[in-house]
Design a protein around this motif. Structure first.
Motif, PDB file in Angstrom:
ATOM      1  N   MET A  39      -0.735  -2.828   0.211  1.00 59.18           N
ATOM      2  CA  MET A  39       0.250  -2.216  -0.576  1.00 59.18           C
ATOM      3  C   MET A  39       0.050  -2.683  -2.082  1.00 59.18           C
ATOM      4  SD  MET A  39       2.205  -0.926   1.279  1.00 59.18           S
ATOM      5  CE  MET A  39       3.797  -0.744   0.501  1.00 59.18           C
ATOM      6  N   GLN A  40      -1.119  -3.525  -2.498  1.00 57.51           N
ATOM      7  CA  GLN A  40      -1.166  -3.915  -3.711  1.00 57.51           C
ATOM      8  C   GLN A  40      -2.708  -3.567  -3.981  1.00 57.51           C
ATOM      9  OE1 GLN A  40      -0.061  -8.040  -4.848  1.00 57.51           O
ATOM     10  NE2 GLN A  40       1.430  -7.888  -2.947  1.00 57.51           N
ATOM     11  N   HIS A  41      -3.763  -3.915  -3.243  1.00 59.91           N
ATOM     12  CA  HIS A  41      -5.141  -4.055  -3.651  1.00 59.91           C
ATOM     13  C   HIS A  41      -5.515  -2.521  -3.872  1.00 59.91           C
ATOM     14  CE1 HIS A  41      -8.822  -5.684  -4.727  1.00 59.91           C
ATOM     15  NE2 HIS A  41      -9.589  -5.332  -3.793  1.00 59.91           N
ATOM     16  N   LEU A  42      -5.563  -1.881  -2.559  1.00 60.42           N
ATOM     17  CA  LEU A  42      -5.776  -0.553  -2.250  1.00 60.42           C
ATOM     18  C   LEU A  42      -5.295   0.624  -3.494  1.00 60.42           C
ATOM     19  CD1 LEU A  42      -7.740   1.515  -0.917  1.00 60.42           C
ATOM     20  CD2 LEU A  42      -5.895   1.890   0.738  1.00 60.42           C
ATOM     21  N   PRO A  43      -4.083   0.360  -3.644  1.00 62.77           N
ATOM     22  CA  PRO A  43      -3.250   1.451  -4.643  1.00 62.77           C
ATOM     23  C   PRO A  43      -3.977   1.020  -6.004  1.00 62.77           C
ATOM     24  CG  PRO A  43      -1.788   0.325  -3.114  1.00 62.77           C
ATOM     25  CD  PRO A  43      -2.914  -0.370  -2.810  1.00 62.77           C
ATOM     26  N   ALA A  44      -4.049  -0.103  -6.321  1.00 59.59           N
ATOM     27  CA  ALA A  44      -4.634  -0.332  -7.753  1.00 59.59           C
ATOM     28  C   ALA A  44      -6.045   0.082  -7.808  1.00 59.59           C
ATOM     29  CB  ALA A  44      -4.638  -1.878  -7.869  1.00 59.59           C
ATOM     30  N   LEU A  45      -6.964  -0.166  -6.639  1.00 66.68           N
ATOM     31  CA  LEU A  45      -8.229   0.714  -6.917  1.00 66.68           C
ATOM     32  C   LEU A  45      -8.159   2.052  -6.994  1.00 66.68           C
ATOM     33  CD1 LEU A  45      -9.763  -1.553  -3.985  1.00 66.68           C
ATOM     34  CD2 LEU A  45     -10.456  -1.662  -6.375  1.00 66.68           C
ATOM     35  N   PHE A  46      -7.287   2.661  -6.193  1.00 68.55           N
ATOM     36  CA  PHE A  46      -7.049   4.172  -6.029  1.00 68.55           C
ATOM     37  C   PHE A  46      -6.666   4.605  -7.596  1.00 68.55           C
ATOM     38  CE2 PHE A  46      -3.899   7.657  -5.619  1.00 68.55           C
ATOM     39  CZ  PHE A  46      -4.869   8.566  -5.011  1.00 68.55           C
ATOM     40  N   ALA A  47      -5.877   4.006  -8.052  1.00 66.00           N
ATOM     41  CA  ALA A  47      -5.179   4.368  -9.450  1.00 66.00           C
ATOM     42  C   ALA A  47      -6.303   4.208 -10.389  1.00 66.00           C
ATOM     43  CB  ALA A  47      -4.136   3.415  -9.680  1.00 66.00           C
ATOM     44  N   ASP A  48      -7.250   3.129 -10.274  1.00 64.31           N
ATOM     45  CA  ASP A  48      -8.147   2.888 -11.453  1.00 64.31           C
ATOM     46  C   ASP A  48      -9.343   3.922 -11.131  1.00 64.31           C
ATOM     47  OD1 ASP A  48      -6.876   0.735 -12.307  1.00 64.31           O
ATOM     48  OD2 ASP A  48      -8.014  -0.645 -11.319  1.00 64.31           O
ATOM     49  N   GLU A  55       1.315   2.074 -10.942  1.00 65.03           N
ATOM     50  CA  GLU A  55       2.612   2.656 -10.105  1.00 65.03           C
ATOM     51  C   GLU A  55       2.573   3.851  -9.575  1.00 65.03           C
ATOM     52  OE1 GLU A  55       6.292   2.272 -12.473  1.00 65.03           O
ATOM     53  OE2 GLU A  55       5.903  -0.148 -12.766  1.00 65.03           O
ATOM     54  N   GLN A  56       1.866   4.880 -10.325  1.00 67.23           N
ATOM     55  CA  GLN A  56       1.783   6.349  -9.834  1.00 67.23           C
ATOM     56  C   GLN A  56       0.779   6.178  -8.587  1.00 67.23           C
ATOM     57  OE1 GLN A  56       0.376   9.159 -12.813  1.00 67.23           O
ATOM     58  NE2 GLN A  56       0.043  10.696 -11.218  1.00 67.23           N
ATOM     59  N   GLY A  57      -0.242   5.305  -8.760  1.00 68.06           N
ATOM     60  CA  GLY A  57      -1.267   5.203  -7.633  1.00 68.06           C
ATOM     61  C   GLY A  57      -0.594   4.694  -6.417  1.00 68.06           C
ATOM     62  N   GLU A  60       1.702   7.657  -5.004  1.00 65.51           N
ATOM     63  CA  GLU A  60       0.967   8.435  -4.074  1.00 65.51           C
ATOM     64  C   GLU A  60       0.468   8.010  -2.566  1.00 65.51           C
ATOM     65  OE1 GLU A  60      -2.012  10.628  -6.168  1.00 65.51           O
ATOM     66  OE2 GLU A  60      -0.677  11.089  -8.256  1.00 65.51           O
ATOM     67  N   LEU A  61       0.022   6.921  -2.781  1.00 69.64           N
ATOM     68  CA  LEU A  61      -0.451   6.513  -1.532  1.00 69.64           C
ATOM     69  C   LEU A  61       0.698   6.081  -0.453  1.00 69.64           C
ATOM     70  CD1 LEU A  61      -3.363   3.939  -2.124  1.00 69.64           C
ATOM     71  CD2 LEU A  61      -3.430   6.228  -1.123  1.00 69.64           C
ATOM     72  N   LEU A  62       1.771   5.751  -1.116  1.00 71.46           N
ATOM     73  CA  LEU A  62       3.009   5.383  -0.004  1.00 71.46           C
ATOM     74  C   LEU A  62       3.486   6.765   0.462  1.00 71.46           C
ATOM     75  CD1 LEU A  62       5.267   2.871  -2.162  1.00 71.46           C
ATOM     76  CD2 LEU A  62       4.015   2.601  -0.021  1.00 71.46           C
ATOM     77  N   GLN A  66       3.516   7.189   4.724  1.00 73.58           N
ATOM     78  CA  GLN A  66       4.468   7.621   5.393  1.00 73.58           C
ATOM     79  C   GLN A  66       4.210   8.901   6.115  1.00 73.58           C
ATOM     80  OE1 GLN A  66       7.643   8.068   2.252  1.00 73.58           O
ATOM     81  NE2 GLN A  66       7.661   5.875   1.925  1.00 73.58           N
ATOM     82  N   HIS A  67       3.578   9.738   5.557  1.00 72.36           N
ATOM     83  CA  HIS A  67       3.342  10.948   6.297  1.00 72.36           C
ATOM     84  C   HIS A  67       2.401  10.716   7.904  1.00 72.36           C
ATOM     85  CE1 HIS A  67       2.572  15.091   7.114  1.00 72.36           C
ATOM     86  NE2 HIS A  67       1.261  14.990   7.209  1.00 72.36           N
ATOM     87  N   HIS A  68       1.683   9.773   7.896  1.00 68.61           N
ATOM     88  CA  HIS A  68       0.668   9.486   9.124  1.00 68.61           C
ATOM     89  C   HIS A  68       1.146   8.203   9.421  1.00 68.61           C
ATOM     90  CE1 HIS A  68      -2.115  12.324   7.716  1.00 68.61           C
ATOM     91  NE2 HIS A  68      -2.045  11.869   6.455  1.00 68.61           N
TER      92      HIS A  68
END
Length: 245
Positions: A39-48, A55-57, A60-62, A66-68
């Motif tokens: 909920m924090q580390h991976l979204p930040a890595l994905f965004a960067d 926040e956008q990263g 998008e991951l959320l 939810q889909h899976h």
């Protein structure tokens, strides 16, 4: 209508239990590590990685999470590495200091082991996640088997998982107890016929206890009572039987 439990009777008749099945994350181990990573580390890595605002990263991951949700892909590090465009497994090492025992789990594992009962780990975590956690916390020696749902190609939410688990591990569900922090997983286990299904009210040590759960719930494993040795139970049964002449 499904009953919600404010307080729950977690008294276990250990004389009826031969096998103890435990979830890993949120049951044996503190879920705080996983919550922070996903909920924090991976979204930040994905965004960067994609040049996005943090926040956008996360947003998008959320949506993808939810889909899976509840499917095997939801728990698969290979799948999410493909989704984000880089190998996520090495980045879990950034937070490995957060991998820790939940509550009194290890004392409970020792008590079950000493009682002579079989102890099975049943986790939806990918094998790579399990292996990482075993390098940080030593608990494999307590278990007779450690099973990942990825071994069977079905998550614990699926009846096929329980069918394969019980067949391959020679488990009698009517003489088993299962502890997990997911009510959806407990629903599946109960439907399959697992005798006692117990929910963890405090999977994440940094969050308050969950209330009004649908299953008997515990914070500490000690709430399940003293675990008598299987040999003691056999002796008691023999003593109670009439003497044959």
């Amino acid at each position: 209508m499904t009953a919600l439990l404010d307080t729950a009777n977690t008294t276990i008749d250990w004389q009826t239990i031969d096998t103890v099945i435990l979830d890993m994350d949120g049951t044996v181990l503190d879920l705080h590590f996983d919550n922070v990573f996903w909920m924090q580390h991976l979204p930040a890595l994905f965004a960067d990685h994609n040049g996005l605002p943090r926040e956008q990263g996360l947003g998008e991951l959320l949506m993808r999470f939810q889909h899976h949700q509840g499917q095997l892909n939801w728990y698969c590090t290979d799948f999410w590495s493909e989704q984000v465009g880089f190998d996520i497994v090495p980045h879990k090492n950034d937070l490995k200091h957060l991998i820790r025992e939940r509550a009194d789990a290890f004392a409970f594992l020792a008590a079950v082991k000493n009682s002579g009962r079989r102890l099975i780990l049943a986790t939806n975590a990918h094998r790579s996640s399990l292996e990482l956690k075993l390098t940080v916390q030593t608990f494999a020696h307590y278990f007779d088997a450690m099973v990942s749902s990825h071994d069977y190609g079905r998550p614990k939410e699926d009846q096929a998982f329980w069918q394969q688990l019980c067949e391959q591990q020679n488990i009698d569900p009517s003489r088993s107890i299962f502890v997990d922090d997911s009510e959806a997983v407990l629903d599946s286990a109960q439907l399959f016929g697992i005798r006692d299904c117990i929910c963890v009210s405090t999977p994440d040590s940094e969050k308050p206890a969950r209330k009004r759960l649908r299953y008997p719930a515990i914070d500490q494993f000690a709430e399940l009572g003293i675990i008598p040795a299987l040999g003691d139970i056999a002796a008691l049964k023999a003593a109670s039987e009439p003497t044959k002449k």
